[in-house]
Scaffold this active site. Structure first.
Site, PDB file in Angstrom:
ATOM      1  N   ASP B 164      78.623-114.471  91.345  1.00 56.71           N
ATOM      2  CA  ASP B 164      77.754-113.234  91.450  1.00 56.71           C
ATOM      3  C   ASP B 164      78.131-112.472  90.038  1.00 56.71           C
ATOM      4  OD1 ASP B 164      78.485-111.324  94.052  1.00 56.71           O
ATOM      5  OD2 ASP B 164      78.229-113.620  93.930  1.00 56.71           O
ATOM      6  N   HIS B 166      75.715-109.569  89.154  1.00 56.52           N
ATOM      7  CA  HIS B 166      75.984-107.970  89.411  1.00 56.52           C
ATOM      8  C   HIS B 166      75.890-106.890  87.994  1.00 56.52           C
ATOM      9  CE1 HIS B 166      77.163-107.510  93.702  1.00 56.52           C
ATOM     10  NE2 HIS B 166      78.048-108.401  93.677  1.00 56.52           N
ATOM     11  N   ASP B 193      73.109-112.777  94.212  1.00 62.37           N
ATOM     12  CA  ASP B 193      73.751-111.193  93.486  1.00 62.37           C
ATOM     13  C   ASP B 193      73.716-110.680  91.895  1.00 62.37           C
ATOM     14  OD1 ASP B 193      76.112-109.955  96.115  1.00 62.37           O
ATOM     15  OD2 ASP B 193      74.145-110.352  96.030  1.00 62.37           O
ATOM     16  N   ASP B 196      72.781-105.062  91.112  1.00 61.97           N
ATOM     17  CA  ASP B 196      74.451-103.523  91.227  1.00 61.97           C
ATOM     18  C   ASP B 196      75.263-103.681  91.412  1.00 61.97           C
ATOM     19  OD1 ASP B 196      72.112-104.069  94.676  1.00 61.97           O
ATOM     20  OD2 ASP B 196      71.767-102.670  93.238  1.00 61.97           O
ATOM     21  N   ARG B 197      75.484-102.608  90.674  1.00 64.95           N
ATOM     22  CA  ARG B 197      77.241-102.326  90.137  1.00 64.95           C
ATOM     23  C   ARG B 197      76.943-102.497  88.771  1.00 64.95           C
ATOM     24  NH1 ARG B 197      80.627-102.168  94.897  1.00 64.95           N
ATOM     25  NH2 ARG B 197      80.203-103.100  96.496  1.00 64.95           N
ATOM     26  N   ASN B 225      73.023-111.144  99.103  1.00 63.13           N
ATOM     27  CA  ASN B 225      72.774-110.357  99.749  1.00 63.13           C
ATOM     28  C   ASN B 225      72.329-109.027  99.209  1.00 63.13           C
ATOM     29  OD1 ASN B 225      75.966-110.041  99.302  1.00 63.13           O
ATOM     30  ND2 ASN B 225      75.701-108.200 100.250  1.00 63.13           N
ATOM     31  N   HIS B 226      72.305-108.938  97.625  1.00 64.62           N
ATOM     32  CA  HIS B 226      71.929-107.530  96.933  1.00 64.62           C
ATOM     33  C   HIS B 226      71.335-107.626  96.507  1.00 64.62           C
ATOM     34  CE1 HIS B 226      75.545-104.868  96.370  1.00 64.62           C
ATOM     35  NE2 HIS B 226      76.548-105.994  97.054  1.00 64.62           N
ATOM     36  N   HIS B 277      74.637-117.835  98.608  1.00 66.06           N
ATOM     37  CA  HIS B 277      75.519-117.805  98.196  1.00 66.06           C
ATOM     38  C   HIS B 277      76.297-116.718  98.668  1.00 66.06           C
ATOM     39  CE1 HIS B 277      76.138-113.828  96.215  1.00 66.06           C
ATOM     40  NE2 HIS B 277      76.024-112.442  97.313  1.00 66.06           N
ATOM     41  N   ARG B 396      82.207-106.299 106.569  1.00 65.42           N
ATOM     42  CA  ARG B 396      80.876-105.758 105.491  1.00 65.42           C
ATOM     43  C   ARG B 396      79.547-105.624 106.823  1.00 65.42           C
ATOM     44  NH1 ARG B 396      80.717-108.863 100.605  1.00 65.42           N
ATOM     45  NH2 ARG B 396      82.433-110.460 100.868  1.00 65.42           N
ATOM     46  N   HIS B 423      80.013-114.305  96.755  1.00 62.52           N
ATOM     47  CA  HIS B 423      80.237-113.581  97.413  1.00 62.52           C
ATOM     48  C   HIS B 423      81.556-112.520  97.601  1.00 62.52           C
ATOM     49  CE1 HIS B 423      78.300-110.711 100.352  1.00 62.52           C
ATOM     50  NE2 HIS B 423      78.942-111.290 101.591  1.00 62.52           N
ATOM     51  N   ASP B 599      61.414 -87.925  95.779  1.00 63.07           N
ATOM     52  CA  ASP B 599      60.262 -87.665  94.912  1.00 63.07           C
ATOM     53  C   ASP B 599      59.399 -88.181  94.545  1.00 63.07           C
ATOM     54  OD1 ASP B 599      61.764 -87.598  91.165  1.00 63.07           O
ATOM     55  OD2 ASP B 599      59.643 -86.501  92.075  1.00 63.07           O
ATOM     56  N   ASP B 601      55.965 -88.447  92.287  1.00 68.12           N
ATOM     57  CA  ASP B 601      55.963 -88.432  91.608  1.00 68.12           C
ATOM     58  C   ASP B 601      57.069 -88.618  90.212  1.00 68.12           C
ATOM     59  OD1 ASP B 601      55.362 -84.670  90.702  1.00 68.12           O
ATOM     60  OD2 ASP B 601      56.524 -86.167  91.384  1.00 68.12           O
ATOM     61  N   GLU B 610      61.903 -79.213 100.911  1.00 64.98           N
ATOM     62  CA  GLU B 610      62.486 -80.774 100.855  1.00 64.98           C
ATOM     63  C   GLU B 610      63.321 -81.041 101.232  1.00 64.98           C
ATOM     64  OE1 GLU B 610      60.080 -82.170  97.981  1.00 64.98           O
ATOM     65  OE2 GLU B 610      58.090 -83.114  99.150  1.00 64.98           O
ATOM     66  N   ASN B 641      66.072 -71.370  88.186  1.00 62.52           N
ATOM     67  CA  ASN B 641      65.325 -70.775  88.233  1.00 62.52           C
ATOM     68  C   ASN B 641      64.091 -70.262  88.736  1.00 62.52           C
ATOM     69  OD1 ASN B 641      64.034 -72.711  88.237  1.00 62.52           O
ATOM     70  ND2 ASN B 641      63.204 -73.368  86.124  1.00 62.52           N
ATOM     71  N   ASP B 643      62.072 -70.821  89.865  1.00 63.93           N
ATOM     72  CA  ASP B 643      60.795 -71.528  91.034  1.00 63.93           C
ATOM     73  C   ASP B 643      60.001 -72.368  91.848  1.00 63.93           C
ATOM     74  OD1 ASP B 643      60.440 -74.741  88.993  1.00 63.93           O
ATOM     75  OD2 ASP B 643      61.713 -73.976  90.228  1.00 63.93           O
ATOM     76  N   GLU B 650      70.437 -82.741  88.062  1.00 65.40           N
ATOM     77  CA  GLU B 650      71.426 -81.534  87.468  1.00 65.40           C
ATOM     78  C   GLU B 650      72.438 -81.154  88.866  1.00 65.40           C
ATOM     79  OE1 GLU B 650      69.120 -78.945  84.590  1.00 65.40           O
ATOM     80  OE2 GLU B 650      69.870 -77.307  86.429  1.00 65.40           O
TER      81      GLU B 650
END
Lengths: 165, 664
Positions: B164, B166, B193, B196-197, B225-226, B277, B396, B423, B599, B601, B610, B641, B643, B650
């Site tokens: 891995d 990662h 793997d 990720d992380r 598996n990742h 793996h 797991r 793994h 999201d 766009d 939404e 704001n 809108d 944020e």
């Protein structure tokens, strides 16, 4: 003092508490979650419970909990009663700071307040229950004062004690 | 010192004292080290528990995410067979002159791999067009490979096998530094793997795929598996791609889905060494695995449909006597999907009007059978255990725990000598188990925290004797003592754990109060441990950890509120109730995933409507007890704001736990 019934009940609580403590420590190493641990971890478990046996004392304790035909595993079933007794009887108490200091002083033949690196290595790897190379290296990494390249044991002990707490 | 005795006598006595002193010091030292070792062990088990519990939690939500994915069709661009031509990318995506990064030219050569390595060391990014072209070519190449690759060591001295990574680029660069770059004389196998992380999953993939294209017979990859787009949603790779590639991230992720599914599942060296793996199970059938169409398996979290009657969601439960006996089962996910789409209990789900497409059966990988799915999951998710037997890997949620007997049987059946897998994070970077028949190799050092573990790779020569090389990426050059290293890891683990406690604050306090009806603020250690486990299900040694998490009264009882003392959540929104803040904090990762899905766009904004609808969906799925009005109020107050849009980055930034006494 308390009547017998209350004393007994207090003892029961103490024992229950101790057993929970032992089980918890055991479970940290119980990777298969089946109440067994690798025999090589027993020393760590016993010592983490506050006991300070020597290697040979550890060996004796192990002999009490190993299977007839050693499997490489120790079962909680056997470990728990043995360890409970050890804790109840307060065996293998940890070493007080002042005793430890005196031990270092014994090794310090010239009474100069420090040991040379070579002296420490000689004692630790040749006498008593000798260290492995790994253990020795690890001790040196913390014990040797980089400025003087000696082991100022009084400072070392103080530092180790503070570290623990 | 004796006087009047012979010199030898006093020397002997002195020597005896010295030996006693030495033993005393050795005794003391070994006790000290043992206690350090204990601290390290439980720090690691904290990390592991939290990691696996999160994997578990993801499984609970997987059906929800799948539902979301199915209804945002722009994410479901499947490969209908008419491949975009390589050159079309050049037409579609322009690379500006101002771009200073590497410019790839296909077919790739060593010049390209060198420029990529150089650029990534300088922390540059590869332009999206080249990424897409690279993935395109990689897919073409991988498609030609069988499910199980057979290699031979006869053409080279040694093959290097890595575990891995990662996303830890530093580790990959360190391996190349120590062991040389991949080439015809220096073959490599990377055992899954890659992503990720860590923060450089993208760069690692690019490097590995580039070398694959340059040396297709000497650089080999196994799927992990990742390498799974749904797993990536949770563990950071999706986020990384979206962040680095704002405009083309979705395209990249889509193409990557296909590339993942074409990665080989296993490798066999000299017909003697099997490399996968995760591991194996008692039903692993290598012949079967080699035959089916592996690209049908897009994600482990989209299992084949079940024709079983819907029973409802299983929740993980934990009895204190059995560790890790969670009841979730990957196959249940299939049932959940039926639940969602049969209209049972899903009134509000179906009525969310803002969803683009009408609710329909998802385009399931319809030809993937249950057997095929299980065979792959077993290969990618299983872990070895030391005792005989084969049990479902409940921690797991997929794959098995396989014992030495299972290994022995499989090796014998296929006339193999050993199994190499990855793994699992190992302290020394590798581990040998099952009497030498199973080797675990893990190449991401400092996986949990700086100092938590070494990484390693292994070199296999024609005698098939492995040689291990360990390393550790280090930020500081001075060698730290074991105590310093353990302290760092322990501190990080406890911090992680405290944040978890904080995220379940209300539930924990309620559980504590059950034992403390008179509100004294104290309960016994046993009661405390019970309450902790009943809420958190982390199966940790609570009694051992007690002193590091809470304050203890002189009589040994626990002052249970003290574990929340040092932390507080800094919400940007003032008028929101603490309970809601806590819930949002707890689910922030999931919310982020959902936001990213919605999201379209990639603007970083979603509309209030939404947000509100998503939250309601989420709420009804997880049965969280938050009333709609609070959510409406929250939605309105986040729209700073006014809108009609929420900047969700944020928003998420605001919900992080701050240690009051930490220096920022």
């Amino acid at each position: 003092s308390l009547p017998k019934k209350e004393r007994d009940s207090q003892t029961q609580t103490i024992i229950a508490d101790i057993q929970k403590k032992i089980t918890d420590a055991f479970e940290v190493f119980d990777h298969e979650c089946n109440k067994t641990v690798d025999v090589r971890e027993i020393g760590t478990i016993i010592r983490s419970l506050g006991c300070c046996p020597s290697e040979s004392e550890l060996h004796d304790l192990l002999a009490e909990v190993e299977e007839e035909e050693p499997t490489g595993y120790i079962r909680l079933e056997k470990f728990l009663p043995m360890m409970t007794k050890v804790l109840m009887e307060r065996r293998y108490r940890p070493i007080p700071e002042d005793i430890l200091l005196r031990a270092f002083e014994v090794l310090d033949e010239n009474k100069c307040g420090h040991l040379t690196k070579e002296e420490l290595v000689k004692y630790m790897t040749e006498e008593g229950e000798p260290f492995t190379q790994e253990e020795m290296e690890e001790m040196l990494s913390a014990a040797v004062d980089p400025e003087t390249n000696t082991v100022r044991y009084r400072d070392y002990i103080t530092m180790m004690v503070v570290d623990e707490n | 010192m004796g006087c009047g005795t012979s010199v030898t006598g006093s020397r002997a006595k002195k020597s005896e004292r010295a030996i006693k002193a030495a033993i005393l010091i050795q005794r003391w030292y070994r006790c000290y080290m043992a206690r350090l070792e204990m601290r390290r062990q439980y720090a690691l088990s904290i990390f592991q528990s939290i990691e696996y519990a999160e994997e578990q939690a993801q499984l609970q939500l997987s059906s929800f995410f799948t539902f979301m994915l199915d209804h945002f069709t722009h994410l479901n661009v499947t490969d209908t067979g008419s491949d975009v031509q390589l050159l079309e990318y050049e037409r579609m995506i322009e690379v500006p002159d101002s771009y200073r990064g590497p410019r790839l030219s296909f077919p790739l050569t060593v010049a390209d791999t060198n420029s990529l390595l150089h650029a990534f060391k300088d922390q540059q990014h590869l332009h999206a067009r080249y990424v897409l072209q690279l993935l395109h070519e990689t897919k073409k190449l991988l498609k030609q490979m069988p499910n199980i690759i057979h290699l031979s060591t006869s053409y080279s001295k040694e093959i290097t096998i890595c575990g891995d990574l990662h996303g830890k680029l530093d580790d990959l660069l360190l391996i190349f530094y120590k062991n040389g770059l991949p080439s015809e004389e220096n073959p490599y196998l990377f055992n899954g793997d890659f992503v990720d992380r860590g923060e450089n999953s993208t760069e690692i993939l690019i490097i590995l795929f580039a070398f694959l294209l340059v040396y297709p017979n000497h650089l080999h990859l196994n799927r992990g598996n990742h390498e799974d787009h749904i797993v990536n949603l949770r563990y950071g790779f999706t986020k990384e791609v979206m962040k680095k590639y704002r405009s083309h991230g979705k395209k990249i992720l889509n193409l990557l889905q296909d590339v993942y599914s074409w990665l080989p599942l296993a490798t066999v060296i000299d017909s003697k060494v099997l490399i996968v793996h995760g591991g194996i199970s008692d039903t692993t059938d290598l012949d079967f695995l080699n035959l089916f169409k592996r690209n049908k398996m897009k994600s482990v979290l989209r299992p084949p449909r079940q024709d079983i009657a819907v029973k409802g969601m299983t929740r993980p439960s934990s009895s204190s006597s059995h560790r890790r006996q969670y009841t979730s089962d990957l196959l249940d996910v299939g049932k959940h999907m039926c639940l969602l789409h049969d209209g049972v209990n899903s009134g509000p789900l179906l009525e969310a009007r803002y969803l683009e497409s009408s609710v329909c059966m998802p385009s399931m990988p319809s030809e993937l059978t249950a057997k095929e799915w299980k065979q792959v999951v077993d290969i990618l998710w299983s872990d070895p255990k030391n005792q005989n037997g084969c049990t479902p890997n409940k921690v797991r949620g997929g794959g098995c725990y396989f014992g030495p007997d299972v290994t022995a049987r499989l090796l014998k059946r296929y006339n193999l000598k050993m199994l190499i897998r990855s793994h699992e994070c190992k302290q020394e970077g590798y581990e040998i188990s099952h009497d030498g028949q199973v080797i675990t190799i893990f190449s991401a050092s400092n996986y949990y925290e700086d100092g938590s573990n070494r990484g390693a790779y292994l070199k296999l020569n024609p005698d098939l004797i492995p040689r291990f090389v360990q390393y550790q990426v280090s930020k500081c050059t001075r060698k730290r003592t074991l105590h310093q290293r353990v302290s760092v890891v322990e501190w990080a683990a406890l911090k992680s754990l405290r944040e978890k406690l904080y995220s379940r604050r209300s539930e924990l306090i309620a559980a504590f109060r059950q034992y403390d009806p008179n509100y004294t603020g104290r309960i016994s250690a046993t009661e405390w441990a019970s309450a902790m486990e009943s809420v958190l299900h982390l199966d940790l040694p609570w009694r051992t950890l007690r002193s590091r998490l809470v304050q203890l009264a002189p009589d040994g009882s626990v002052e249970y509120l003290s574990c929340f003392n040092d932390l507080e959540i800094e919400p940007a929104i003032k008028e929101v109730q603490p309970a809601l803040v806590e819930t949002l904090y707890r689910y922030r990762t999931d919310l982020e995933i959902i936001f990213n899905i919605i999201d379209k766009d990639h603007s970083g904004l979603i509309s209030i409507e939404e947000f509100r609808q998503t939250w309601k969906l989420f709420n009804s799925h997880l049965k969280i007890d938050i009333d709609d009005e609070s959510i409406d109020k929250l939605a309105r107050s986040i729209d700073f704001n006014k809108d009609g849009n929420i900047d969700f980055n944020e928003f998420l930034e605001a919900f992080h736990v701050v240690n009051k006494f930490e220096n920022k």
